[in-house]
Scaffold this motif. Structure first.
Motif, PDB file in Angstrom:
ATOM      1  N   VAL A   9       0.813  -1.214   0.000  1.00  0.00           N
ATOM      2  CA  VAL A   9       0.000   0.000   0.000  1.00  0.00           C
ATOM      3  C   VAL A   9       0.846   1.263   0.000  1.00  0.00           C
ATOM      4  O   VAL A   9       0.320   2.353  -0.213  1.00  0.00           O
ATOM      5  N   LYS A  10       2.148   1.136   0.195  1.00  0.00           N
ATOM      6  CA  LYS A  10       3.036   2.299   0.206  1.00  0.00           C
ATOM      7  C   LYS A  10       3.367   2.733  -1.217  1.00  0.00           C
ATOM      8  O   LYS A  10       3.375   1.935  -2.148  1.00  0.00           O
ATOM      9  N   THR A  11       3.674   4.009  -1.355  1.00  0.00           N
ATOM     10  CA  THR A  11       4.047   4.550  -2.665  1.00  0.00           C
ATOM     11  C   THR A  11       5.498   4.165  -2.969  1.00  0.00           C
ATOM     12  O   THR A  11       6.235   3.700  -2.093  1.00  0.00           O
ATOM     13  N   ASP A  12       5.889   4.417  -4.205  1.00  0.00           N
ATOM     14  CA  ASP A  12       7.259   4.098  -4.608  1.00  0.00           C
ATOM     15  C   ASP A  12       8.279   4.910  -3.806  1.00  0.00           C
ATOM     16  O   ASP A  12       9.337   4.398  -3.440  1.00  0.00           O
ATOM     17  N   ASP A  13       7.960   6.176  -3.543  1.00  0.00           N
ATOM     18  CA  ASP A  13       8.881   7.019  -2.774  1.00  0.00           C
ATOM     19  C   ASP A  13       9.013   6.528  -1.334  1.00  0.00           C
ATOM     20  O   ASP A  13      10.119   6.508  -0.776  1.00  0.00           O
ATOM     21  N   GLN A  14       7.910   6.114  -0.744  1.00  0.00           N
ATOM     22  CA  GLN A  14       7.954   5.598   0.622  1.00  0.00           C
ATOM     23  C   GLN A  14       8.758   4.307   0.687  1.00  0.00           C
ATOM     24  O   GLN A  14       9.527   4.096   1.631  1.00  0.00           O
ATOM     25  N   LEU A  15       8.598   3.459  -0.321  1.00  0.00           N
ATOM     26  CA  LEU A  15       9.367   2.210  -0.353  1.00  0.00           C
ATOM     27  C   LEU A  15      10.855   2.492  -0.506  1.00  0.00           C
ATOM     28  O   LEU A  15      11.685   1.850   0.137  1.00  0.00           O
ATOM     29  N   ALA A  16      11.204   3.464  -1.356  1.00  0.00           N
ATOM     30  CA  ALA A  16      12.612   3.801  -1.554  1.00  0.00           C
ATOM     31  C   ALA A  16      13.223   4.351  -0.268  1.00  0.00           C
ATOM     32  O   ALA A  16      14.359   4.018   0.083  1.00  0.00           O
ATOM     33  N   THR A  17      12.466   5.164   0.442  1.00  0.00           N
ATOM     34  CA  THR A  17      12.949   5.718   1.709  1.00  0.00           C
ATOM     35  C   THR A  17      13.141   4.615   2.742  1.00  0.00           C
ATOM     36  O   THR A  17      14.171   4.569   3.426  1.00  0.00           O
ATOM     37  N   GLN A  18      12.170   3.722   2.842  1.00  0.00           N
ATOM     38  CA  GLN A  18      12.275   2.625   3.797  1.00  0.00           C
ATOM     39  C   GLN A  18      13.423   1.699   3.435  1.00  0.00           C
ATOM     40  O   GLN A  18      14.123   1.193   4.318  1.00  0.00           O
ATOM     41  N   LEU A  19      13.637   1.489   2.140  1.00  0.00           N
ATOM     42  CA  LEU A  19      14.744   0.639   1.701  1.00  0.00           C
ATOM     43  C   LEU A  19      16.082   1.244   2.125  1.00  0.00           C
ATOM     44  O   LEU A  19      16.965   0.535   2.613  1.00  0.00           O
ATOM     45  N   GLY A  20      16.226   2.552   1.956  1.00  0.00           N
ATOM     46  CA  GLY A  20      17.453   3.226   2.388  1.00  0.00           C
ATOM     47  C   GLY A  20      17.684   3.097   3.883  1.00  0.00           C
ATOM     48  O   GLY A  20      18.806   2.846   4.336  1.00  0.00           O
ATOM     49  N   ASP A  21      16.611   3.268   4.652  1.00  0.00           N
ATOM     50  CA  ASP A  21      16.719   3.138   6.110  1.00  0.00           C
ATOM     51  C   ASP A  21      17.123   1.720   6.507  1.00  0.00           C
ATOM     52  O   ASP A  21      17.958   1.526   7.396  1.00  0.00           O
ATOM     53  N   LEU A  22      16.520   0.735   5.850  1.00  0.00           N
ATOM     54  CA  LEU A  22      16.830  -0.659   6.178  1.00  0.00           C
ATOM     55  C   LEU A  22      18.258  -1.025   5.787  1.00  0.00           C
ATOM     56  O   LEU A  22      18.929  -1.777   6.507  1.00  0.00           O
ATOM     57  N   LYS A  23      18.738  -0.494   4.678  1.00  0.00           N
ATOM     58  CA  LYS A  23      20.123  -0.777   4.275  1.00  0.00           C
ATOM     59  C   LYS A  23      21.102  -0.171   5.279  1.00  0.00           C
ATOM     60  O   LYS A  23      22.119  -0.775   5.606  1.00  0.00           O
ATOM     61  N   ARG A  24      20.776   1.020   5.780  1.00  0.00           N
ATOM     62  CA  ARG A  24      21.604   1.657   6.801  1.00  0.00           C
ATOM     63  C   ARG A  24      21.591   0.820   8.090  1.00  0.00           C
ATOM     64  O   ARG A  24      22.637   0.612   8.715  1.00  0.00           O
ATOM     65  N   GLU A  25      20.409   0.341   8.453  1.00  0.00           N
ATOM     66  CA  GLU A  25      20.303  -0.495   9.649  1.00  0.00           C
ATOM     67  C   GLU A  25      21.064  -1.803   9.470  1.00  0.00           C
ATOM     68  O   GLU A  25      21.738  -2.272  10.385  1.00  0.00           O
ATOM     69  N   GLN A  26      20.981  -2.384   8.281  1.00  0.00           N
ATOM     70  CA  GLN A  26      21.708  -3.627   8.003  1.00  0.00           C
ATOM     71  C   GLN A  26      23.212  -3.409   8.138  1.00  0.00           C
ATOM     72  O   GLN A  26      23.935  -4.245   8.684  1.00  0.00           O
ATOM     73  N   PHE A  27      23.682  -2.273   7.664  1.00  0.00           N
ATOM     74  CA  PHE A  27      25.099  -1.926   7.772  1.00  0.00           C
ATOM     75  C   PHE A  27      25.515  -1.854   9.244  1.00  0.00           C
ATOM     76  O   PHE A  27      26.537  -2.429   9.647  1.00  0.00           O
ATOM     77  N   ASN A  28      24.700  -1.174  10.043  1.00  0.00           N
ATOM     78  CA  ASN A  28      25.006  -1.058  11.467  1.00  0.00           C
ATOM     79  C   ASN A  28      24.948  -2.408  12.177  1.00  0.00           C
ATOM     80  O   ASN A  28      25.770  -2.686  13.057  1.00  0.00           O
ATOM     81  N   LEU A  29      23.985  -3.234  11.799  1.00  0.00           N
ATOM     82  CA  LEU A  29      23.872  -4.555  12.405  1.00  0.00           C
ATOM     83  C   LEU A  29      25.085  -5.426  12.082  1.00  0.00           C
ATOM     84  O   LEU A  29      25.534  -6.217  12.914  1.00  0.00           O
ATOM     85  N   ARG A  30      25.614  -5.275  10.865  1.00  0.00           N
ATOM     86  CA  ARG A  30      26.804  -6.048  10.500  1.00  0.00           C
ATOM     87  C   ARG A  30      27.990  -5.674  11.378  1.00  0.00           C
ATOM     88  O   ARG A  30      28.767  -6.530  11.815  1.00  0.00           O
ATOM     89  N   PHE A  31      28.139  -4.367  11.642  1.00  0.00           N
ATOM     90  CA  PHE A  31      29.229  -3.937  12.508  1.00  0.00           C
ATOM     91  C   PHE A  31      29.023  -4.426  13.936  1.00  0.00           C
ATOM     92  O   PHE A  31      29.977  -4.861  14.599  1.00  0.00           O
ATOM     93  N   GLN A  32      27.793  -4.354  14.427  1.00  0.00           N
ATOM     94  CA  GLN A  32      27.516  -4.844  15.772  1.00  0.00           C
ATOM     95  C   GLN A  32      27.790  -6.341  15.862  1.00  0.00           C
ATOM     96  O   GLN A  32      28.303  -6.828  16.873  1.00  0.00           O
ATOM     97  N   SER A  33      27.467  -7.071  14.817  1.00  0.00           N
ATOM     98  CA  SER A  33      27.704  -8.508  14.805  1.00  0.00           C
ATOM     99  C   SER A  33      29.204  -8.814  14.815  1.00  0.00           C
ATOM    100  O   SER A  33      29.651  -9.738  15.501  1.00  0.00           O
TER     101      SER A  33
END
Length: 70
Positions: A9-33
């Motif tokens: 139900v999200k727009t393309d812009d909302q999905l792109a923003t969420q994708l960027g946030d998740l990639k940033r979180e994934q990066f941080n999680l890798r360092f924490q791991s």
């Protein structure tokens, strides 16, 4: 964890923003791991799968748009 119905139900812009946030979180999680500071190891899997869901939705939408133009 984001469900497919919540993401569609999200727009393309909302999905792109969420994708960027998740990639940033994934990066941080890798360092924490790597430094053994990870509090919730299951979060790595959730983030990875949500990224995959978003990319799948984006690909389907772009394919539908391309076929509609042709």
């Amino acid at each position: 964890m984001a469900k497919k119905d919540d993401l569609t139900v999200k727009t393309d812009d909302q999905l792109a923003t969420q994708l960027g946030d998740l990639k940033r979180e994934q990066f941080n999680l890798r360092f924490q791991s790597a430094t053994n500071q990870l509090e919730k190891p299951s979060r790595v899997r959730e983030v990875r799968r949500t990224i995959a869901r978003i990319k799948t939705i984006q690909t389907a939408r772009s394919r539908d748009a391309a076929s509609a133009q042709a």
